[in-house]
Structure formats: C-alpha cells, structure tokens
Design a protein around this motif. Structure first.
Motif, PDB file in Angstrom:
ATOM      1  N   PHE A  52      -0.911  -5.546  -6.100  1.00  0.00           N
ATOM      2  CA  PHE A  52      -0.889  -6.222  -5.036  1.00  0.00           C
ATOM      3  C   PHE A  52      -2.355  -6.660  -4.704  1.00  0.00           C
ATOM      4  N   GLU A  53      -2.732  -7.802  -3.918  1.00  0.00           N
ATOM      5  CA  GLU A  53      -3.918  -8.019  -3.441  1.00  0.00           C
ATOM      6  C   GLU A  53      -3.883  -8.016  -1.928  1.00  0.00           C
ATOM      7  N   THR A  54      -5.187  -7.842  -1.439  1.00  0.00           N
ATOM      8  CA  THR A  54      -5.017  -7.579   0.150  1.00  0.00           C
ATOM      9  C   THR A  54      -5.771  -8.904   0.361  1.00  0.00           C
ATOM     10  N   SER A  71      -2.729  -3.243   6.530  1.00  0.00           N
ATOM     11  CA  SER A  71      -3.343  -4.477   5.679  1.00  0.00           C
ATOM     12  C   SER A  71      -2.173  -5.448   5.608  1.00  0.00           C
ATOM     13  N   ILE A  73      -0.755  -8.047   2.632  1.00  0.00           N
ATOM     14  CA  ILE A  73      -1.036  -7.970   1.349  1.00  0.00           C
ATOM     15  C   ILE A  73      -0.062  -9.001   0.848  1.00  0.00           C
TER      16      ILE A  73
END
Length: 220
Positions: A52-54, A71, A73
């Motif tokens: 995943f990406e934040t 966060s 995400i």
C-alpha cells in the motif's frame, strides 16, 4: 435507513452503519468493498504481504494510548487495487500485554484509532461467549430449524441456565451451576425442599446420582 447504493450486490449482505470485525484470514477485498458500498464499517488485520501507499498521516490525539500510526492509505497490489479502489485506514498499535506491534485496517475514519483497536480486541469477547454457549448450554434436540426456531431454543436454554444460576446464588449453594442443574433434574419427582437439596453436601448425589425416583414400570 439510507438507500442501498445503485447496483450494489450487498443487499441483505450487511447492515448500514454496523461494524463487522474479522481476522486477517478472512480478508477479501472484494467482500470488504461490498461492505463499504453498503455503508457498513469493517475492521480487520492486514496480511503481511499487503502492499500500500500512504495518502495522509493523521494526527494521534493521545500519544500515551499506544497508537503508533494512524494513516489514510490505498492498496497498490494489481488485483487488490482493482477490488478495493478507494482509500482505507491503517492503524498501528503497541500491545503492552504481549509486547508486540499490531496493525489494523478499516474503512471507518470517524472513530479514534484506539477505538479501532478496541473493536478488534472485543471481537474475542464474542468468541468467548460462543465458546461458553457450547460448553454450558446443551440443546440436544431442535424441534424446528428456522432462524426463529433456533433462536427460541437457544434463548430458552440460556434463560434456564441463568435461572439455575440465580437459584444457586440465592441459596448460597456450594455446588457448581451444572451440579445444581443435575440435582434439580434427578430430583424432579421427589418431594424435597430445594434449598436443602442444593446446600447439603453429599458427594454421592453427584457422583452416583443415587436418589429415589418414582418408577412408572414397577409392575412390568
């Protein structure tokens, strides 16, 4: 209740605004997105290989709560990103009881990060409750198999168990709830004072169940 999203396959699958909590073994992004489309909330644990990406780091309101990260995400895996194309929440918490770090994912951005952790923690309370039912509530025969019939059987069994528990407490009986229930069952045809029956210690009553019962078959 809000209307179901147009084209949603979640009708009858989940209830809007309800929380569904599940172990990471059941993480299915297609199913989780159906929960999301149905305006229901879910909480789970991410699998170790989830990529995943934040999108955004959110503020942690209480640094003493054990929350290490909160966060927004997006999953980046080829299949998972297609199955769940919207943002989700990522919460990382330190568990002092087991001296470990635990990660959670959810589609709910309204409750606190600590509440996300507590929701998952209390999932075990439900499992303990069902384990208690299997160990203490005996339903040997079902007279009906519809949802309503099964509920009636279970509630009747639970009410019976709680009634016996109340009798045990009221009489200050030294026996366990199961033993009190056994004493009542095997002495149902005797003219015996209930209080004296369940307060007089007699191991033979429990071990041998050697009590006088009326017989319907003396003449046979």
């Amino acid at each position: 209740n809000p209307a179901w999203p147009k084209g949603s396959k979640s009708r009858g699958f989940s209830k809007p605004y309800a929380f569904y909590v599940m172990d990471k073994a059941y993480v299915d992004f297609k199913a989780l997105f159906r929960f999301h489309q149905a305006q229901a909330f879910w909480v789970s644990r991410p699998k170790e290989n989830m990529t995943f990406e934040t999108v955004e780091q959110m503020d942690i309101s209480d640094v003493k709560s054990g929350v290490l990260e909160d966060s927004c995400i997006r999953v980046t895996g080829y299949n998972s990103s297609k199955l769940y194309p919207e943002a989700m929440r990522f919460v990382r918490v330190y568990d002092p009881d087991n001296d470990t770090i635990v990660d959670f994912i959810s589609n709910n951005f309204e409750v606190s990060a600590l509440e996300i952790s507590n929701l998952y923690r209390h999932r075990w309370d439900i499992e303990v409750f069902f384990k208690w039912i299997k160990q203490n509530i005996t339903v040997k025969t079902l007279w009906g198999y519809s949802e309503n019939a099964v509920k009636i059987h279970l509630w009747a069994a639970i009410i019976s168990y709680l009634t016996v528990a109340r009798i045990k407490v009221a009489c200050n009986s030294p026996y366990s709830i199961t033993e009190v229930a056994t004493l009542i069952r095997i002495s149902a045809l005797e003219r015996t004072d209930l209080r004296s029956l369940i307060t007089k210690l007699d191991s033979s009553i429990i071990s041998n169940q050697n009590v006088k019962e009326l017989s319907l078959f003396d003449e046979i």
